[in-house]
Design an enzyme around this catalytic site. Structure first.
Site, mmCIF file in Angstrom:
data_model
loop_
_atom_site.group_PDB
_atom_site.id
_atom_site.type_symbol
_atom_site.label_atom_id
_atom_site.label_comp_id
_atom_site.label_asym_id
_atom_site.label_seq_id
_atom_site.Cartn_x
_atom_site.Cartn_y
_atom_site.Cartn_z
ATOM 1 N N GLY A 11 0.775 -1.231 0.000
ATOM 2 C CA GLY A 11 0.000 0.000 0.000
ATOM 3 C C GLY A 11 0.806 1.279 0.000
ATOM 4 O O GLY A 11 0.331 2.317 0.457
ATOM 5 N N ARG A 64 -16.107 -14.140 -10.770
ATOM 6 C CA ARG A 64 -15.625 -12.772 -10.558
ATOM 7 C C ARG A 64 -16.781 -11.817 -10.279
ATOM 8 O O ARG A 64 -16.663 -10.919 -9.441
ATOM 9 C CB ARG A 64 -14.820 -12.287 -11.771
ATOM 10 C CG ARG A 64 -13.478 -12.968 -11.918
ATOM 11 C CD ARG A 64 -12.702 -12.412 -13.117
ATOM 12 N NE ARG A 64 -11.433 -13.107 -13.317
ATOM 13 C CZ ARG A 64 -10.284 -12.752 -12.724
ATOM 14 N NH1 ARG A 64 -10.266 -11.695 -11.929
ATOM 15 N NH2 ARG A 64 -9.174 -13.422 -12.921
ATOM 16 N N MET A 89 -4.297 -6.191 -7.239
ATOM 17 C CA MET A 89 -3.839 -7.216 -8.160
ATOM 18 C C MET A 89 -4.939 -8.142 -8.661
ATOM 19 O O MET A 89 -4.682 -9.283 -9.019
ATOM 20 C CB MET A 89 -2.723 -8.040 -7.499
ATOM 21 C CG MET A 89 -1.546 -7.220 -7.038
ATOM 22 S SD MET A 89 -0.877 -6.146 -8.339
ATOM 23 C CE MET A 89 0.117 -7.288 -9.222
ATOM 24 N N ASN A 106 -6.167 3.847 -12.263
ATOM 25 C CA ASN A 106 -5.225 2.786 -11.933
ATOM 26 C C ASN A 106 -3.831 3.289 -12.225
ATOM 27 O O ASN A 106 -3.624 4.118 -13.106
ATOM 28 C CB ASN A 106 -5.498 1.538 -12.783
ATOM 29 C CG ASN A 106 -4.512 0.399 -12.455
ATOM 30 O OD1 ASN A 106 -4.267 0.102 -11.301
ATOM 31 N ND2 ASN A 106 -3.948 -0.207 -13.500
ATOM 32 N N HIS A 108 -0.086 1.913 -13.313
ATOM 33 C CA HIS A 108 0.558 0.738 -13.896
ATOM 34 C C HIS A 108 2.049 1.033 -14.056
ATOM 35 O O HIS A 108 2.406 2.107 -14.572
ATOM 36 C CB HIS A 108 -0.079 0.415 -15.257
ATOM 37 C CG HIS A 108 0.502 -0.783 -15.928
ATOM 38 N ND1 HIS A 108 0.209 -2.069 -15.524
ATOM 39 C CD2 HIS A 108 1.372 -0.897 -16.961
ATOM 40 C CE1 HIS A 108 0.867 -2.918 -16.291
ATOM 41 N NE2 HIS A 108 1.586 -2.238 -17.165
ATOM 42 N N THR A 140 -10.800 1.045 -17.940
ATOM 43 C CA THR A 140 -11.867 0.618 -18.851
ATOM 44 C C THR A 140 -11.831 -0.914 -18.900
ATOM 45 O O THR A 140 -10.951 -1.541 -18.312
ATOM 46 C CB THR A 140 -11.616 1.168 -20.271
ATOM 47 O OG1 THR A 140 -10.323 0.695 -20.693
ATOM 48 C CG2 THR A 140 -11.637 2.691 -20.299
ATOM 49 N N ASP A 144 -5.420 -2.489 -18.477
ATOM 50 C CA ASP A 144 -4.306 -1.522 -18.588
ATOM 51 C C ASP A 144 -4.397 -0.720 -19.881
ATOM 52 O O ASP A 144 -3.398 -0.497 -20.569
ATOM 53 C CB ASP A 144 -2.963 -2.265 -18.544
ATOM 54 C CG ASP A 144 -2.773 -2.984 -17.223
ATOM 55 O OD1 ASP A 144 -2.095 -4.042 -17.238
ATOM 56 O OD2 ASP A 144 -3.322 -2.531 -16.213
ATOM 57 N N GLU A 173 5.888 6.642 -9.042
ATOM 58 C CA GLU A 173 4.457 6.398 -8.838
ATOM 59 C C GLU A 173 3.929 7.288 -7.712
ATOM 60 O O GLU A 173 2.853 7.890 -7.814
ATOM 61 C CB GLU A 173 4.215 4.927 -8.498
ATOM 62 C CG GLU A 173 4.497 3.968 -9.632
ATOM 63 C CD GLU A 173 4.209 2.524 -9.240
ATOM 64 O OE1 GLU A 173 3.293 2.286 -8.430
ATOM 65 O OE2 GLU A 173 4.893 1.646 -9.757
HETATM 66 C C1 GRF Z 1 4.102 -2.128 -7.150
HETATM 67 O O1 GRF Z 1 4.719 -3.114 -7.965
HETATM 68 C C2 GRF Z 1 3.696 -0.956 -7.998
HETATM 69 O O2 GRF Z 1 4.580 -0.797 -9.099
HETATM 70 C C3 GRF Z 1 2.328 -1.338 -8.478
HETATM 71 O O3 GRF Z 1 1.751 -2.114 -7.448
HETATM 72 C C4 GRF Z 1 2.801 -2.714 -6.647
HETATM 73 C C5 GRF Z 1 2.605 -2.503 -5.181
HETATM 74 O O4 GRF Z 1 2.399 -1.147 -4.933
HETATM 75 N N1 GRF Z 1 1.542 -0.176 -8.764
HETATM 76 P P1 GRF Z 1 1.983 -0.635 -3.438
HETATM 77 O O5 GRF Z 1 3.266 -0.448 -2.673
HETATM 78 O O6 GRF Z 1 1.111 -1.737 -2.811
HETATM 79 O O7 GRF Z 1 1.251 0.643 -3.669
#
Ligand code: GRF
Length: 196
Positions: A11, A64, A89, A106, A108, A140, A144, A173
């Site tokens: 997180g 799902r 994920m 999102n 990526h 969408t 990705d 990020e």
């Molecule tokens: C990382 O691999 C990041 O690149 C991707 O999600 C993974 C975990 O990110 N966005 P976080 O530390 O849980 O935010």
């Protein structure tokens, strides 16, 4: 604007987003949700005073839509205006995406449209790329693939590994996502480019 942040692991992006909303900001975090009740990000959110929830996807097996119906049930009580996927994920189906169409983001870890999916850093290294980075996009139905709202660049060093590259991208990020969210919360969808 009320923001729900979805995470699956540590997180760090949720922390960056939540911290960015602490001052004068058009949005506030109302929920941190994970598909894993043990996710470290949930503890970090709770420590920041953010409500948390976990919906384990495993009991739903391949169904799902049933998992996503449960997500919606939990989400509805928090009335989010915006959903930020941040290290989440699980692939979401059009069922869930339609509910939050136009207000779900999102992040990526690649310069989309390159390297959709997983293992983005190794793929960039294998391709010999000298420039890499991360992308924030609207979610969408296609994985990705939605409209790009921001990108941050990272230079690839000759001695970079997937691990060192991932660490460099993660730093970007944490810079990119909060800046994009602030603009998005004010209705500004002008793509942001950092470091180019
Ligand atoms: C990382 O691999 C990041 O690149 C991707 O999600 C993974 C975990 O990110 N966005 P976080 O530390 O849980 O935010």
């Amino acid at each position: 604007k009320r923001v729900a942040i979805f995470l699956s692991g540590g997180g760090s992006n949720m922390v960056a987003l939540a911290q960015s909303m602490q001052g004068d900001h058009p949005a506030k975090p109302v929920l941190a949700l994970s598909n894993d009740a043990q996710a470290g990000g949930l503890q970090k959110a709770a420590a920041m005073g953010i409500a948390t929830a976990a919906v384990d996807h495993r009991p739903f097996g391949d169904n799902r839509e049933a998992f996503e119906a449960e997500l919606c049930k939990v989400l509805d009580s928090y009335r989010p205006d915006i959903v930020c996927l941040a290290g989440f994920m699980r692939v979401l189906t059009p069922y869930f995406i339609d509910v939050y169409a136009g207000r779900m983001l999102n992040i990526h870890p690649s310069l989309l449209p390159k390297y959709k999916g997983l293992h983005t850093h190794q793929r960039a290294l294998d391709a010999g790329d000298v420039v890499h980075g991360c992308t924030v996009h609207e979610v969408t139905a296609a994985l990705d693939d939605g409209p790009i709202l921001g990108q941050a660049k990272v230079d690839v060093a000759a001695n970079d590994t997937a691990q060192t590259l991932a660490a460099k991208v993660l730093v970007q990020e944490h810079a990119l996502y909060p800046q994009v969210l602030r603009r998005f919360a004010q209705g500004d969808k002008t793509p942001l480019r950092l470091g180019f």
